[in-house]
Design a protein around this motif. Structure first.
Motif: not given
Length: 289
Positions: A91-94, A268-271, A273-279
């Motif tokens: 999800p961080l790459e896409k 850790d960075l991917v996790a 990012f996945e928990s980030c609430k920014v649209p």
């Protein structure tokens, strides 16, 4: 039924030269970059031999070019859909993907990040510029890493020449012309696919899978062409950056690009990012360009 049929059409091979998924190739390519090439490049950056550094720069450049060559072959042999919308990307790459891989604007934005100090401080005296430059570089690399490096590496991007700045502007100008053109071609191919499906389905009133299959056959060549041209643009930008910069500048640029890719796979960075609430729409502007 329709989904499995469409996937089969997309993955139909023209040759039997490769039998494994492209995701496996990328995993091996990435691990080589992370575990071998990037550490060697950094050792050369810390070393005193410009010949050794130049060799490592060429090796890393060739590694990126080999990846885009492999992408082109995969699009023609294995079907382009799995590469345009790669399920194996996290999800961080896409959000940074454009026509299947990193947006070329990322390359020039990274390049510009090395230049931001001069624009902000050109009115100040040289001593003050040196201090500010060191502070900015320290925030990027970490002060321990910064001051462990040779001075000519630390100062590689300070006071870039007018020729270099002009070349960077030319690269960016080329991107502003080419990116919209490729986007327009991709949209036209998609529209042609939809129109072909609707026309065939309405006229023949046969199974949806058959109608989709005929439309795919007619539009696939153009989709592959757009994908290959996007990779050609990425290769071209990397080659032009390498041609415009000194060996020290190129080494730092490639180190930054490699570290960017490595960071994408940091658990850790991917996790986080996945928990980030920014649209997602606010951080994926590359996809709309």
């Amino acid at each position: 039924m329709l989904k499995s049929g469409v996937n089969g059409l997309f993955s139909k091979k023209k040759t039997t030269s490769r039998s494994r998924p492209f995701s496996e190739y990328y995993s091996e390519w990435f691990n080589l970059l992370k575990n071998s090439l990037l550490p060697r490049l950094r050792l050369s950056i810390h070393g005193s031999s410009i010949a050794q550094l130049s060799t490592q720069v060429d090796v890393v450049r060739a590694h990126f070019h080999s990846y885009y060559d492999a992408l082109d072959l995969a699009a023609q042999d294995d079907g382009v859909a799995q590469l345009l919308f790669p399920a194996w990307r996290n999800p961080l790459e896409k959000p940074f993907l454009w026509l299947g891989d990193l947006h070329p604007y990322l390359f020039t934005n990274l390049l510009r990040s090395f230049l931001e100090n001069d624009d902000a401080n050109e009115e100040e005296d040289d001593d003050h510029n040196d201090v500010v430059f060191e502070e900015l570089a320290g925030r990027v690399l970490g002060n321990d890493e910064l001051f462990n490096r040779p001075w000519h590496i630390v100062m590689a991007w300070k006071n870039p020449s007018e020729a270099l700045m002009g070349r960077i502007e030319q690269i960016e100008c080329g991107l502003r012309l080419m990116v919209p053109a490729l986007v327009a071609r991709a949209r036209k191919a998609q529209a042609g696919f939809v129109e072909a499906v609707a026309e065939d389905w309405a006229r023949r009133r046969e199974a949806a899978e058959e109608a989709v299959g005929r439309a795919l056959t007619g539009q696939m060549e153009e989709v592959v062409g757009v994908f290959v041209d996007a990779n050609r643009l990425r290769r071209s930008v990397l080659a032009e950056i390498a041609g415009a910069t000194s060996v020290y500048q190129a080494a730092l640029f490639l180190e930054g690009l490699a570290q960017f890719l490595v960071g994408f796979r940091d658990p850790d960075l991917v996790a986080e990012f996945e928990s980030c609430k920014v649209p997602l729409s606010k951080i994926s502007r590359f996809q709309s360009l």
